[in-house]
Design an enzyme around this catalytic site. Structure first.
Site, PDB file in Angstrom:
ATOM      1  N   TYR A 109     -53.620  44.537  -2.687  1.00 12.86           N
ATOM      2  CA  TYR A 109     -52.898  44.590  -2.777  1.00 12.86           C
ATOM      3  C   TYR A 109     -52.617  46.284  -2.205  1.00 12.86           C
ATOM      4  O   TYR A 109     -52.327  46.583  -2.619  1.00 12.86           O
ATOM      5  CB  TYR A 109     -51.516  45.473  -4.037  1.00 12.86           C
ATOM      6  CG  TYR A 109     -51.057  46.305  -4.979  1.00 12.86           C
ATOM      7  CD1 TYR A 109     -49.659  45.516  -3.767  1.00 12.86           C
ATOM      8  CD2 TYR A 109     -50.080  46.294  -5.877  1.00 12.86           C
ATOM      9  CE1 TYR A 109     -48.573  46.134  -3.811  1.00 12.86           C
ATOM     10  CE2 TYR A 109     -49.361  47.035  -6.051  1.00 12.86           C
ATOM     11  CZ  TYR A 109     -48.165  46.361  -5.198  1.00 12.86           C
ATOM     12  OH  TYR A 109     -47.135  46.675  -5.159  1.00 12.86           O
ATOM     13  N   LYS A 139     -51.006  40.867  -1.215  1.00 14.70           N
ATOM     14  CA  LYS A 139     -49.220  41.271  -1.411  1.00 14.70           C
ATOM     15  C   LYS A 139     -49.223  42.098  -0.651  1.00 14.70           C
ATOM     16  O   LYS A 139     -49.891  43.527  -0.357  1.00 14.70           O
ATOM     17  CB  LYS A 139     -49.226  41.346  -3.011  1.00 14.70           C
ATOM     18  CG  LYS A 139     -48.075  42.389  -3.102  1.00 14.70           C
ATOM     19  CD  LYS A 139     -48.262  42.843  -4.216  1.00 14.70           C
ATOM     20  CE  LYS A 139     -46.511  42.992  -5.116  1.00 14.70           C
ATOM     21  NZ  LYS A 139     -45.967  44.284  -4.026  1.00 14.70           N
TER      22      LYS A 139
END
Length: 284
Positions: A109, A139
């Site tokens: 992330y 992400k």
């Protein structure tokens, strides 16, 4: 049920930024993860649990828990108080978390505006499968589209997933090869974003731009009013009718003035998207 039936959202990212994951206790995060996996069974395609934490043992505990409850994947944010300063330091942390869930797809992330960790993803991905065999993708919540483009250009053959996280720039990311998105606006503009995705898939760039510009118009408006997680929860509440509750301190709830202005603006945006939809249906 609301996200599936009203917003056509079939994948969930739990305990991330919008969900205030890092403001919750370990036990609260586990409880939310368990409930999303339970409620999502046979309704959602993927339930990805964010397990990142400032503490390595805490992150590892959450990774083991996510694996035990049957999560579709886990994601980890870079530690942001004692920060990694190099690819190797960041990779070592991620590897130690991923190893606690050896059968679960792993996502990094990347959100440097909040973490302050600006290690380029292009650099991080070089040889990452050797270090983290379960690595599935990123992400990518940053506006550095050059970094994203280089990631996709260099790693397209690896079948990595690149999920873009800056909602108002999703169309730009799709154009350079992003193959999904994770964002806060999809909680209340998911259906409209799916229309944009459909237009893009059908090579109708003009229509896709109209949908993207409308999302940008709304966000540009509310950002000027002061827009963050607390305000997002307020928008989600008045759109869905489901009380999201107050944010956790140090965040404070959105003002009534913000709610009134945001609701009026969003209503106008929805009207415009319906006009675009009607025009499109008439053409078809």
């Amino acid at each position: 049920d609301y996200l599936v039936s009203k917003q056509n959202v079939k994948n969930i990212f739990v305990n991330g930024t919008t969900g205030e994951g890092l403001a919750l206790s370990i036990q609260e995060r586990k409880q939310l993860a368990e409930e999303w996996v339970r409620q999502g069974k046979d309704k959602l395609d993927h339930v990805i649990i964010h397990v990142g934490a400032l503490s390595l043992p805490g992150s590892q505990e959450l990774a083991r828990h996510a694996a035990a409850i049957g999560a579709s994947g886990i994601a980890v944010i870079a530690p942001f108080f004692f920060k990694p300063t190099s690819k190797d330091e960041l990779l070592a942390f991620l590897r130690e978390v991923a190893s606690e869930a050896p059968a679960v797809p792993f996502y990094y992330y990347h959100i440097p505006p909040l973490t302050g960790v600006k290690i380029r993803v292009e650099e991080l991905l070089d040889g990452i499968k050797e270090q983290i065999p379960t690595f599935q993708g990123v992400k990518f919540s940053d506006t550095d589209l050059l970094d994203l483009a280089q990631c996709i250009n260099k790693n397209g053959g690896e079948e990595f997933v690149f999920l873009y996280g800056v909602d108002e720039q999703l169309l730009s990311a799709l154009a350079i090869g992003a193959n999904g998105a994770v964002g806060s606006t999809y909680n209340y503009l998911g259906q409209k974003t799916n229309m944009m995705l459909q237009a893009f898939a059908q090579h109708d760039l003009a229509l896709a731009r109209k949908y993207q510009f409308l999302t940008g118009e709304f966000l540009n408006f509310v950002i000027k009013l002061g827009f963050g997680v607390a305000q997002t929860k307020a928008v989600m509440t008045f759109v869905s009718g489901i009380p999201m509750g107050p944010p956790r301190l140090p965040l404070v709830k959105a003002s009534e003035e913000f709610i009134a202005k945001a609701k009026a603006k969003l209503d106008s945006i929805v009207c415009k998207t319906e006009q675009h939809s009607n025009i499109r249906l008439a053409v078809l």
